[in-house]
Design an enzyme around this catalytic site. Sequence first.
Site, short mmCIF file in Angstrom:
data_model
loop_
_atom_site.label_atom_id
_atom_site.label_comp_id
_atom_site.label_asym_id
_atom_site.label_seq_id
_atom_site.Cartn_x
_atom_site.Cartn_y
_atom_site.Cartn_z
N TYR A 112 -9.51 -6.78 5.23
CA TYR A 112 -9.72 -6.83 3.78
C TYR A 112 -9.49 -5.49 3.09
CZ TYR A 112 -11.36 -11.56 4.37
OH TYR A 112 -11.42 -12.89 4.66
N ASP A 118 -12.28 -17.91 18.57
CA ASP A 118 -11.89 -19.33 18.61
C ASP A 118 -12.96 -20.15 19.33
OD1 ASP A 118 -11.09 -17.75 20.74
OD2 ASP A 118 -9.04 -18.50 20.83
N ASP A 131 -15.78 -14.52 7.49
CA ASP A 131 -15.41 -15.31 6.31
C ASP A 131 -15.07 -16.74 6.73
OD1 ASP A 131 -14.75 -16.00 3.77
OD2 ASP A 131 -12.96 -14.76 3.62
MG MG Z 1 -14.81 -17.23 1.91
#
Ligand code: MG
Length: 335
Positions: free
Chosen positions: A124, A202, A226
């Site tokens: 990010y 995963d 997220d």
């Molecule tokens: Mg989100």
Amino acid sequence: MRKVSVVQGDGIGPEVIGATMAVLRSMDLPIEFIEADMGLECHSRTGEYIPESSIETIRSSDCCLFGAITSPSSSMPGYRSPILFLRREFDLYANIRPVRRPSPDLGLVDLDLTIVRENTEGMYTGIEREENGVVTLERKVTEKACRRLVRYAIDLCQRNSIDTLTCVHKSNVLRRSDGLFRKVFFEEMEGRDIVARELLVDAAAAAMVTRPREQKCYVTLNLYGDILSDEAAALIGGLGFAPSGSYGESFALFEPTHGSAPDIAGMGIANPTATLLSAVMMLEYLDLKNDASRLKKAVYLTLNEGVRTSDAGGAFRTGDYCHEIILNLDKKDSC
Ligand code: MG
Ligand code: NAI
């Protein structure tokens, strides 16, 4: 008297914040609420996405209660994301997302998991370069950010009697960056009274579905957190039930996990539960523990009575749903 800044934002932001404020105001709390304007609708009113006066208002408060913001779909000159700005400005490095099935008939699995997500770096950082048809993304992982995040997660487990902490990473592929996060995790967990586990990201996504009760607390990097938190929210009944808090050394911001939901904005049907549960986290942060517990009990009691908004299969409108919660604030039954 505590001071809380309130950003309503765009889309359903003003609806979920308005409903939450109605409940909070009925509780007679030792809090002064002050409005701060930001976002796309603020820009169309004032010509600014993040007015300096709003930053000052937020800076003068103990913490911020935030609705949701619409991001422009195409690039707009001068656009700055208020939420990313605030996370950076106040160095809100730990994003905490508790995901608990609110009622046995809601959601798909019986999950009760807290996700501790790194909030300042990873994918990010937004540093992307395009050259000759090749786009390169810079992904930053620092030892400092990993260490303070893991320490935050350990402290959170201790405060909440969580006995197992799981590091979620992908260090089998990203050996140096995720490898650093993993190394710091095991260093910090050394000698602690908490069981240290690890899962590849995963496998962590699958484990929430296949072994939900084994998952107690995930500590993970920005992008993984997220994605996993949206999955977790979907598993417990939808984004309308997923609160979050972003914490720094001296400031915190509380917001629902969902966005501005333009598809239902203005219809009066948004589910305010995620914002109400974010307000519970806010009251805990402000050390108003009894008020936090009173609000939390009223929310769960109301849901267990079958009072639901339409996303959860009910017919209650946002305002009526909150009215029921206000009526339940002083009931003795708990969830
Ligand atoms: Mg989100
Ligand atoms: P979204 O979370 O706004 O909506 C996804 C779906 O969930 C929609 O169908 C929506 O109606 C439903 N939904 C979300 N919250 C709900 C609620 N409280 N009650 C009932 N239904 C609810 O995500 P989407 O559509 O991808 O993004 C919309 C806008 O929000 C975009 O501009 C996006 O950038 C922004 N966004 C902002 C965030 C923030 O302010 N922190 C976080 C995520 C997205």
